[in-house]
Design a protein around this motif. Structure first.
Motif, PDB file in Angstrom:
ATOM      1  N   LEU A 115       0.578  -4.329  -0.718  1.00  0.00           N
ATOM      2  CA  LEU A 115       1.307  -3.713   0.237  1.00  0.00           C
ATOM      3  C   LEU A 115       0.247  -2.665   1.329  1.00  0.00           C
ATOM      4  CD1 LEU A 115       4.524  -2.311  -1.893  1.00  0.00           C
ATOM      5  CD2 LEU A 115       4.027  -4.162  -0.102  1.00  0.00           C
TER       6      LEU A 115
ATOM      7  N   TYR B 268       0.925  -0.656   4.076  1.00  0.00           N
ATOM      8  CA  TYR B 268       1.118   0.946   4.704  1.00  0.00           C
ATOM      9  C   TYR B 268       0.895   1.802   3.608  1.00  0.00           C
ATOM     10  CZ  TYR B 268       3.158   4.657   7.120  1.00  0.00           C
ATOM     11  OH  TYR B 268       3.507   5.637   7.658  1.00  0.00           O
ATOM     12  N   MET B 269       1.220   1.524   2.600  1.00  0.00           N
ATOM     13  CA  MET B 269       1.147   2.843   1.447  1.00  0.00           C
ATOM     14  C   MET B 269      -0.111   3.071   0.874  1.00  0.00           C
ATOM     15  SD  MET B 269       4.192   4.420   1.089  1.00  0.00           S
ATOM     16  CE  MET B 269       3.648   5.071  -0.427  1.00  0.00           C
ATOM     17  N   SER B 270      -1.153   1.911   1.304  1.00  0.00           N
ATOM     18  CA  SER B 270      -2.515   1.956   0.575  1.00  0.00           C
ATOM     19  C   SER B 270      -3.274   3.261   1.794  1.00  0.00           C
ATOM     20  CB  SER B 270      -3.306   1.002   1.014  1.00  0.00           C
ATOM     21  OG  SER B 270      -3.550   0.284   2.337  1.00  0.00           O
ATOM     22  N   HIS B 271      -2.741   3.311   3.079  1.00  0.00           N
ATOM     23  CA  HIS B 271      -3.366   4.432   3.739  1.00  0.00           C
ATOM     24  C   HIS B 271      -2.399   4.640   5.003  1.00  0.00           C
ATOM     25  CE1 HIS B 271      -5.998   7.023   5.864  1.00  0.00           C
ATOM     26  NE2 HIS B 271      -7.005   6.255   5.809  1.00  0.00           N
ATOM     27  N   PRO B 272      -1.318   5.516   4.554  1.00  0.00           N
ATOM     28  CA  PRO B 272      -0.433   5.781   5.655  1.00  0.00           C
ATOM     29  C   PRO B 272      -0.872   6.399   6.804  1.00  0.00           C
ATOM     30  CG  PRO B 272       0.331   6.771   3.482  1.00  0.00           C
ATOM     31  CD  PRO B 272      -0.927   6.182   3.558  1.00  0.00           C
TER      32      PRO B 272
ATOM     33  N   ALA C 249       9.856   2.804   4.431  1.00  0.00           N
ATOM     34  CA  ALA C 249       8.695   2.414   4.223  1.00  0.00           C
ATOM     35  C   ALA C 249       8.551   0.967   4.341  1.00  0.00           C
ATOM     36  CB  ALA C 249       8.235   2.800   2.648  1.00  0.00           C
TER      37      ALA C 249
END
Lengths: 476, 323
Positions: free
Chosen positions: B159, B161-165, B35
């Motif tokens: 962050l 990436y984790m907001s919309h993988p 991640a």
């Protein structure tokens, strides 16, 4: 704080470590840590509404204390009325006030500005419908002497605000959850491991299945007039799986999270799409809500009557209220009444060769596949009301599906990702007697295979996550 | 569910850490590493957002015009062709609610801001403000330094990436695997953005006119009432801050125009007239049916390609330079 957010990913391990490190000394410490964690969890959404949860807790705590002390029936009734008025009053004010005012104004053809009660600009506190039902059931159960009142205010505050199930259930009964706050919890390794697995399964359902299905549903339902029958049918079927995976996924995460803290919450879903009838569907869908209405609305109205009309009347009132519980909109009320109608038809008693039977009886004798198609068709139809913005839209969609309008070009919208739905069905079907598909994985596989499976599902969650959607049931 | 009768309880905290915490940490180490790597890689992908963010940070003191709107505006306004220092901060599916939040976040940071440009295209007033794009909040926070979360933020909120993988995995694959990198100018405008339905149909007029299109024809007077009142608040805010307002709607092609719902269109126009009556200094540039735009100026029915954008931006520039 959403269960599928990074904030929760950070909050949960911190709460877990503090709980077991500090709180293992005694119950009081454990409960203090839980209460703090729960209020932080809720306060991060909107700290102002913490006062509402606190007030609801205090009202019902003291109602519980006062009820056994009441000398007369009238006194008992008036104390219970306090709880009912408070809980339903808060619910009415925040959730239904504007709906009823608008309906009243429309009924009497009043303009909003002419009417003395203007609509309120208020937001609905997250989880209000869930925790008010929980506190209300506590007071009623104490009134009925089914449980003893809690005499520990800390434990009671924890019972009302327990963060895993605070904002979207399961709606716990005091007799199941409250005693768990009264006894010391020891860390249970198997329970905790199982909790993590259930969280993983819940995340898969929510992030991969529900959020991808939402893409299809949002696209097609945004302009039903641009889509043919097949597309609308496809979107309606996917909407069923969207709400199922959204809500059941949330319940799985809630139950799994509670297990990490040594708690066992009630099962809320039991593969509802395998129901043989609409009546059975409600024994498998949002089970804690169905039980709530059965105990506190349907039961008292039907009073164990064998009279079909009495039971049907009670059914319509209960299902109408279940619909209204979902939201202040006629679409939800029709959703509930439609189901009441189908259940009442399934229950019509017919005497054949001296034996009284009903459609439900025949449904249990028919092949599973046929009965599933029957019940799913009816449930999906009712879900069109659930999803539509208003009744006109719902009837338009149903009409358009039945008209046989060509869907050119038909598009899956999410391509092969739609295959996650059959994968979900297969996994749930073959593990249908368990709480979730990963339950017995320990005894069937070695660590390498097990971890490979977990990593595969984490990969699905990362790689194939749909656009992040709020949990649908948060709005209720 | 585990057997409640089986005793697997642990009472020592050290034992909990050793038998449960440690395996969990070991399990998640690769996940966290991956991640983190993904987050770093996503952060390095040049995008409209990152470039606009850079531009905003470098030029804040000199920006005179700020342009807000959806993908129609993102594709139609090349800020490099405007003679005044201009920030185009539009993005896909960006509605007025996001525009307003961004404007409120920018207004104190842009001391020379004089003009704001808002979009009111055909269906704008009857399309509900969307909240489903809230994955953009980390993007706005990270690149623009604007908090649109409605709450205090934490470092985790930046962050990406984790907001919309799902979305960012696609971006990563596009950038690092397929190498399909768009070319941007320093204003974040995509210079090679010609791909679209029209190019796919070789700009064949007959095929284009017969091609199904996605257009909102849902009438909603409730949404109109809410959106119009909201937009009026935006105009009042601009008025209070001494900002001139220009309302634009870029050109749309014949296949799109003929499918527009006439009731929605009429209500949009009458709402605009009512707003202009309240704020007569607001200027309009409605180019939806401008005949000067050819089929080769479009990517699809309602999005211009860079050739069309050049024409439209010049029109806008001309309007901005007239008193």
């Amino acid at each position: 704080m959403l269960f599928n957010s990074l904030s929760f990913g950070l909050f949960l391990p911190i709460a877990f470590l503090v709980y077991w490190a500090i709180g293992r000394q005694n119950i009081r410490q454990q409960n203090l840590v839980l209460l703090l964690a729960s209020y932080i969890f809720y306060g991060l959404w909107d700290w102002r509404f913490l006062s509402l949860i606190f007030a609801s807790s205090i009202v019902d705590y003291y109602v519980g204390i006062l009820l056994p002390k009441a000398q007369t029936k009238e006194r008992k009734n008036s104390i219970l009325a306090l709880s009912v008025v408070w809980n339903l009053g808060v619910l009415f004010l925040f959730k239904y006030y504007n709906f009823f005012i608008a309906g009243f104004s429309e009924l009497f053809a009043l303009n909003a500005e002419d009417y003395v009660f203007s609509s309120l600009r208020i937001i609905l506190p997250v989880g209000l419908s869930f925790y008010t039902f929980q506190t209300l059931s506590y007071s009623i159960d104490v009134y009925r002497e089914r449980i003893k009142p809690s005499t520990n205010i800390l434990n009671f505050l924890c019972f009302v605000s327990f963060f895993p199930q605070l904002v979207a259930g399961p709606i716990e009964r005091a007799r199941n959850l409250l005693p768990q706050f009264d006894k010391e919890r020891k860390f249970d390794l198997d329970l905790a491991k199982d909790g993590l697995r259930q969280i993983l399964w819940g995340l898969f359902k929510k992030v991969v299945v529900a959020d991808n299905a939402a893409v299809v549903v949002n696209t097609i339902y945004a302009s039903p007039e641009d889509h043919g029958s097949l597309s609308l049918l496809y979107a309606s079927v996917l909407f069923f799986f969207q709400i199922y995976c959204d809500f059941a996924g949330y319940s799985d995460i809630a139950i799994g999270t509670a297990r990490l803290f040594g708690f066992r919450l009630s099962k809320n879903f039991n593969i509802p799409y395998l129901s043989r009838s609409v009546a059975e569907f409600w024994q498998r869908w949002h089970i804690t809500l169905t039980k709530w209405f059965t105990d506190y609305v349907y039961g008292p109205l039907a009073k164990n009557s064998k009279n079909y009309l009495v039971r049907t009347g009670a059914l319509f009132i209960s299902m109408g209220l279940i619909g209204l519980w979902h939201g202040a909109n006629w679409t939800f009320i029709v959703f509930g009444l439609f189901q009441a109608l189908t259940i009442s038809i399934e229950r019509i008693p017919v005497t054949i060769k001296g034996k009284v039977v009903n459609i439900n009886y025949y449904l249990t004798k028919m092949p599973l596949g046929l009965t599933v198609i029957y019940s799913f068709t009816l449930i999906m139809t009712s879900c069109i009301f659930f999803r539509s913005e208003n009744l006109d839209m719902a009837f338009y969609i149903i009409g358009r599906i039945l008209e046989g309008v060509p869907s050119e070009p038909f598009s899956l919208e999410i391509g092969w990702r739609v295959l996650f739905i059959p994968l979900l069905i297969l996994m749930e079907y073959f593990t249908r007697n368990q709480d979730h598909p990963f339950v017995k994985i320990d005894s069937k596989t070695g660590r390498v295979a097990r971890w490979a499976m977990y990593y595969l599902f984490i990969f699905f969650i990362f790689r194939y996550a749909g656009p992040k959607e709020e949990f649908i049931y948060f709005q209720f | 569910m585990p057997d409640p009768k089986k005793n697997s309880s642990i009472s020592s905290f050290k034992a909990i850490l050793k038998r449960f915490g440690l395996p969990v940490v070991i399990f998640f180490i690769p996940v966290v590493i991956i991640a983190t790597v993904l987050e770093v890689m996503v952060g390095k992908i040049p995008s409209t957002y990152s470039i606009v963010g850079d531009y905003l940070n470098k030029e804040a003191a000199d920006i005179e015009v700020a342009v807000f709107g959806s993908s129609q505006i993102k594709n139609s306004v090349d800020a490099s062709l405007i003679s005044k220092n201009t920030l185009n901060i539009s993005s896909s599916a960006q509605h007025h609610n996001t525009d307003f939040e961004l404007l409120k976040g920018l207004v104190d940071r842009l001391p020379n801001l004089k003009t704001v440009v808002f979009e009111v295209s055909y269906g704008h007033f009857e399309i509900p403000h969307n909240s489903k794009y809230y994955w953009k909040r980390p993007v706005f926070l990270k690149y623009y330094g604007i908090n649109t979360f409605d709450r205090a933020t934490t470092p985790a909120d930046s962050l990406l990436y984790m907001s919309h993988p799902g979305f960012f995995t696609k971006q990563l694959l596009g950038h690092y695997v397929k190498d399909s990198l768009p070319q941007f100018n320093r204003h974040g405008f995509e210079l090679n953005n010609y791909k679209g339905r029209f190019k796919k149909l070789n700009y064949d007029l007959q095929k284009i006119l017969n091609d199904p299109i996605n257009i909102s024809r849902r009438e909603s007077k409730e949404t109109l009432a809410y959106n119009a009142a909201y937009f009026k608040d935006m105009l009042a805010f601009c008025n209070n801050h001494g900002l001139e307002v220009v309302i634009i709607s870029p050109p749309t092609f014949a296949n799109y125009n003929e499918k527009r719902d006439q009731n929605i269109l009429k209500r949009r126009d009458s709402t605009l007239q009512a707003l202009l009556a309240a704020y007569p200094e607001v200027r309009l540039l409605i180019s939806e049916t401008d005949p000067r735009y050819m089929v080769t100026d479009f990517r699809n029915g309602n999005h211009l390609n860079p050739d069309g954008a050049e024409k439209f931006t010049k029109q806008l520039d001309s309007l901005l330079n007239t008193n």
